[in-house]
Motif scaffolding. Structure first.
Motif, PDB file in Angstrom:
ATOM      1  N   ALA A  88      85.235  -7.816  22.945  1.00 35.31           N
ATOM      2  CA  ALA A  88      86.130  -8.855  22.467  1.00 35.31           C
ATOM      3  C   ALA A  88      85.448  -9.708  21.405  1.00 35.31           C
ATOM      4  CB  ALA A  88      86.576  -9.730  23.630  1.00 35.31           C
ATOM      5  N   PRO A  89      86.229 -10.308  20.511  1.00 35.64           N
ATOM      6  CA  PRO A  89      85.635 -11.215  19.514  1.00 35.64           C
ATOM      7  C   PRO A  89      84.846 -12.328  20.202  1.00 35.64           C
ATOM      8  CG  PRO A  89      87.932 -10.744  18.983  1.00 35.64           C
ATOM      9  CD  PRO A  89      87.688 -10.170  20.347  1.00 35.64           C
ATOM     10  N   GLU A  90      83.794 -12.756  19.553  1.00 40.34           N
ATOM     11  CA  GLU A  90      82.950 -13.851  20.040  1.00 40.34           C
ATOM     12  C   GLU A  90      82.176 -13.495  21.302  1.00 40.34           C
ATOM     13  OE1 GLU A  90      82.717 -16.225  17.968  1.00 40.34           O
ATOM     14  OE2 GLU A  90      84.409 -15.537  16.776  1.00 40.34           O
ATOM     15  N   THR A  91      82.065 -12.215  21.628  1.00 41.64           N
ATOM     16  CA  THR A  91      81.266 -11.809  22.784  1.00 41.64           C
ATOM     17  C   THR A  91      79.781 -12.031  22.490  1.00 41.64           C
ATOM     18  OG1 THR A  91      82.890 -10.133  23.422  1.00 41.64           O
ATOM     19  CG2 THR A  91      80.662  -9.872  24.287  1.00 41.64           C
ATOM     20  N   ASP A  92      79.090 -12.697  23.401  1.00 41.70           N
ATOM     21  CA  ASP A  92      77.663 -12.931  23.164  1.00 41.70           C
ATOM     22  C   ASP A  92      76.864 -11.690  23.550  1.00 41.70           C
ATOM     23  OD1 ASP A  92      77.283 -12.951  25.972  1.00 41.70           O
ATOM     24  OD2 ASP A  92      77.462 -15.130  26.067  1.00 41.70           O
ATOM     25  N   GLU A  93      75.572 -11.703  23.227  1.00 41.91           N
ATOM     26  CA  GLU A  93      74.739 -10.519  23.410  1.00 41.91           C
ATOM     27  C   GLU A  93      74.617 -10.135  24.888  1.00 41.91           C
ATOM     28  OE1 GLU A  93      72.322  -7.301  22.099  1.00 41.91           O
ATOM     29  OE2 GLU A  93      73.899  -8.565  21.241  1.00 41.91           O
ATOM     30  N   ARG A  94      74.498 -11.099  25.743  1.00 38.46           N
ATOM     31  CA  ARG A  94      74.373 -10.797  27.169  1.00 38.46           C
ATOM     32  C   ARG A  94      75.636 -10.102  27.675  1.00 38.46           C
ATOM     33  NH1 ARG A  94      75.697 -13.252  32.007  1.00 38.46           N
ATOM     34  NH2 ARG A  94      74.268 -12.810  33.755  1.00 38.46           N
ATOM     35  N   ALA A  95      76.796 -10.620  27.301  1.00 39.84           N
ATOM     36  CA  ALA A  95      78.054 -10.016  27.746  1.00 39.84           C
ATOM     37  C   ALA A  95      78.223  -8.622  27.142  1.00 39.84           C
ATOM     38  CB  ALA A  95      79.226 -10.908  27.363  1.00 39.84           C
ATOM     39  N   ARG A  96      77.751  -8.440  25.898  1.00 37.41           N
ATOM     40  CA  ARG A  96      77.863  -7.114  25.282  1.00 37.41           C
ATOM     41  C   ARG A  96      77.013  -6.089  26.026  1.00 37.41           C
ATOM     42  NH1 ARG A  96      75.380  -3.595  22.334  1.00 37.41           N
ATOM     43  NH2 ARG A  96      73.474  -4.853  22.128  1.00 37.41           N
ATOM     44  N   ILE A  97      75.837  -6.477  26.421  1.00 35.80           N
ATOM     45  CA  ILE A  97      74.960  -5.562  27.154  1.00 35.80           C
ATOM     46  C   ILE A  97      75.579  -5.172  28.492  1.00 35.80           C
ATOM     47  CG2 ILE A  97      72.722  -5.376  28.311  1.00 35.80           C
ATOM     48  CD1 ILE A  97      71.570  -7.087  26.039  1.00 35.80           C
ATOM     49  N   ILE A  98      76.183  -6.124  29.167  1.00 32.95           N
ATOM     50  CA  ILE A  98      76.863  -5.824  30.432  1.00 32.95           C
ATOM     51  C   ILE A  98      78.006  -4.849  30.203  1.00 32.95           C
ATOM     52  CG2 ILE A  98      78.284  -6.810  32.275  1.00 32.95           C
ATOM     53  CD1 ILE A  98      76.589  -9.362  32.018  1.00 32.95           C
ATOM     54  N   GLU A  99      78.786  -5.095  29.152  1.00 29.26           N
ATOM     55  CA  GLU A  99      79.896  -4.202  28.819  1.00 29.26           C
ATOM     56  C   GLU A  99      79.381  -2.804  28.510  1.00 29.26           C
ATOM     57  OE1 GLU A  99      83.831  -3.106  28.278  1.00 29.26           O
ATOM     58  OE2 GLU A  99      83.071  -5.052  28.969  1.00 29.26           O
ATOM     59  N   ALA A 100      78.282  -2.724  27.779  1.00 32.08           N
ATOM     60  CA  ALA A 100      77.716  -1.424  27.431  1.00 32.08           C
ATOM     61  C   ALA A 100      77.271  -0.667  28.681  1.00 32.08           C
ATOM     62  CB  ALA A 100      76.527  -1.612  26.485  1.00 32.08           C
ATOM     63  N   ARG A 101      76.629  -1.355  29.611  1.00 35.34           N
ATOM     64  CA  ARG A 101      76.178  -0.701  30.841  1.00 35.34           C
ATOM     65  C   ARG A 101      77.351  -0.145  31.632  1.00 35.34           C
ATOM     66  NH1 ARG A 101      71.795  -5.348  32.654  1.00 35.34           N
ATOM     67  NH2 ARG A 101      70.116  -4.707  31.228  1.00 35.34           N
ATOM     68  N   GLN A 102      78.412  -0.918  31.753  1.00 32.72           N
ATOM     69  CA  GLN A 102      79.585  -0.455  32.489  1.00 32.72           C
ATOM     70  C   GLN A 102      80.217   0.751  31.806  1.00 32.72           C
ATOM     71  OE1 GLN A 102      81.927  -4.061  32.568  1.00 32.72           O
ATOM     72  NE2 GLN A 102      80.886  -4.835  34.398  1.00 32.72           N
ATOM     73  N   PHE A 103      80.309   0.685  30.501  1.00 33.84           N
ATOM     74  CA  PHE A 103      80.894   1.774  29.726  1.00 33.84           C
ATOM     75  C   PHE A 103      80.072   3.051  29.862  1.00 33.84           C
ATOM     76  CE2 PHE A 103      81.051   4.124  25.686  1.00 33.84           C
ATOM     77  CZ  PHE A 103      82.413   4.363  25.565  1.00 33.84           C
TER      78      PHE A 103
ATOM     79  N   LEU B 287      76.569   1.682  19.834  1.00 36.12           N
ATOM     80  CA  LEU B 287      77.801   2.074  19.134  1.00 36.12           C
ATOM     81  C   LEU B 287      78.970   1.320  19.736  1.00 36.12           C
ATOM     82  CD1 LEU B 287      79.041   3.851  16.940  1.00 36.12           C
ATOM     83  CD2 LEU B 287      79.379   5.630  18.683  1.00 36.12           C
ATOM     84  N   TRP B 288      79.399   0.280  19.036  1.00 37.68           N
ATOM     85  CA  TRP B 288      80.491  -0.555  19.513  1.00 37.68           C
ATOM     86  C   TRP B 288      81.248  -1.130  18.329  1.00 37.68           C
ATOM     87  CZ3 TRP B 288      80.018  -5.607  17.799  1.00 37.68           C
ATOM     88  CH2 TRP B 288      78.734  -6.018  17.410  1.00 37.68           C
ATOM     89  N   CYS B 289      82.433  -1.661  18.594  1.00 40.73           N
ATOM     90  CA  CYS B 289      83.229  -2.321  17.555  1.00 40.73           C
ATOM     91  C   CYS B 289      84.118  -3.369  18.224  1.00 40.73           C
ATOM     92  CB  CYS B 289      84.050  -1.312  16.759  1.00 40.73           C
ATOM     93  SG  CYS B 289      85.090  -0.219  17.740  1.00 40.73           S
ATOM     94  N   THR B 290      84.770  -4.176  17.387  1.00 44.93           N
ATOM     95  CA  THR B 290      85.531  -5.324  17.881  1.00 44.93           C
ATOM     96  C   THR B 290      86.936  -5.328  17.325  1.00 44.93           C
ATOM     97  OG1 THR B 290      83.487  -6.638  17.977  1.00 44.93           O
ATOM     98  CG2 THR B 290      85.577  -7.840  18.036  1.00 44.93           C
ATOM     99  N   PRO B 291      87.962  -5.114  18.146  1.00 42.12           N
ATOM    100  CA  PRO B 291      89.343  -5.215  17.654  1.00 42.12           C
ATOM    101  C   PRO B 291      89.669  -6.639  17.217  1.00 42.12           C
ATOM    102  CG  PRO B 291      89.243  -4.071  19.761  1.00 42.12           C
ATOM    103  CD  PRO B 291      87.896  -4.696  19.546  1.00 42.12           C
ATOM    104  N   SER B 292      90.441  -6.747  16.138  1.00 40.98           N
ATOM    105  CA  SER B 292      90.855  -8.065  15.678  1.00 40.98           C
ATOM    106  C   SER B 292      91.884  -8.654  16.642  1.00 40.98           C
ATOM    107  CB  SER B 292      91.476  -7.975  14.284  1.00 40.98           C
ATOM    108  OG  SER B 292      90.547  -7.499  13.341  1.00 40.98           O
ATOM    109  N   PRO B 293      91.848  -9.951  16.859  1.00 40.03           N
ATOM    110  CA  PRO B 293      92.873 -10.567  17.709  1.00 40.03           C
ATOM    111  C   PRO B 293      94.207 -10.550  16.978  1.00 40.03           C
ATOM    112  CG  PRO B 293      91.499 -12.249  16.696  1.00 40.03           C
ATOM    113  CD  PRO B 293      90.872 -10.931  16.345  1.00 40.03           C
TER     114      PRO B 293
END
Length: 287
Positions: free
Chosen positions: A137-152, A213-219
């Protein structure tokens, strides 16, 4: 100046050992989102050619896209495909690709500077023919991105024979994509084309992912009917993907999507004039 149609179109694209990538973006009435997408692609650390496919826009999207491509001095090609639907637009764009790898991107998605480099690292792995990105999601911080990556990545390891990435975040070995049949409305002209094409491409090799490898959909607001599959369909996909993918897509799911009228052109959200075939428009940076 106009494109010279008497010659092989690929002869007009920049060539050389350092040009390995084409980025393919189909769009329809996306003038509010294309500038940010193109700006993010202009920051890529990997050289590429951009192929833009206007799927019959009526809001001046093509002019906006071309203006930003020129502003960022991108190597680009702009075509119009008026046959309705994303599958037709992707098919038209793929016909103009002559690089080793091709990334399908969405006009309303932001890509980090390392996006193509991360996809290339996956595609260079032995046996890999497609790479998939996860979405944050937009404005996701680095910690949240890493968590998302692990789950994915955990989901991808548990279910390796199904697609975990949407069409805005897929990158292919061009040869393997074409060998699998490419994007073909005669075969599949429904929504979820991003999962169906992966089903075919994975017959040619593996699909890989990485935390980079990630990307961010526009709101954006959505006013169309739901184009998603049901929970039951998703669960059956997970079970059927390894051994019964053909049956799942072409017998089971196709009939259900047909009954719900979830054709590829339903994504477009607006009325348009139906005109067949690709139409070339001026593109100066490739001349």
């Amino acid at each position: 100046m106009f494109l010279d149609l008497s010659k092989d179109p690929f002869d007009r694209q920049p060539q050389g050992p350092d040009l390995q990538w084409t980025v393919l973006i189909p769009f329809f009435n996306e003038r509010d989102y294309l500038p940010a997408t193109i700006e993010s692609l202009a920051q890529q650390t990997t050289r590429f050619t951009l192929v833009l496919v206007d799927n019959g826009s009526t809001d001046g999207s093509a002019d906006v896209a071309e203006a930003f491509c020129r502003a960022y001095k991108l190597d680009y090609l702009l075509i119009t495909e008026r046959t309705p639907g994303k599958v037709a637009a992707l098919r038209a764009g793929l016909a103009w690709v002559r690089t080793r790898w091709v990334a399908t991107c969405d006009a309303d998605t932001i890509y980090p500077p390392q996006y193509l480099a991360a996809a290339e690292a996956i595609l260079l792995r032995p046996g890999h023919v497609v790479a998939g990105a996860y979405f944050i999601a937009p404005e996701t911080d680095e910690r949240a991105r890493i968590i998302e990556a692990r789950q994915f990545l955990t989901a991808a390891r548990l279910l390796p024979r199904q697609c975990h990435a949407g069409g805005a975040g897929q990158a292919f070995c061009t040869r393997s994509l074409r060998a699998a049949g490419g994007f073909d409305a005669a075969r599949w002209n429904f929504v979820l084309e991003d999962h169906e094409v992966i089903h075919r491409v994975m017959r040619k090799g593996r699909m890989g992912y990485s935390g980079e490898l990630w990307c961010t959909p526009s709101p954006r607001e959505r006013d169309r009917d739901s184009i998603r599959w049901t929970l039951f369909e998703r669960l059956l996909y997970s079970a059927a993907a390894p051994t019964a993918g053909d049956w799942f897509f072409y017998t089971f799911l196709a009939r259900r999507l047909q009954r719900r009228r979830l054709l590829s052109n339903r994504i477009r959200e607006r009325q348009y004039q139906h005109l067949e075939g690709p139409v070339l428009v001026p593109s100066h940076s490739l001349l």
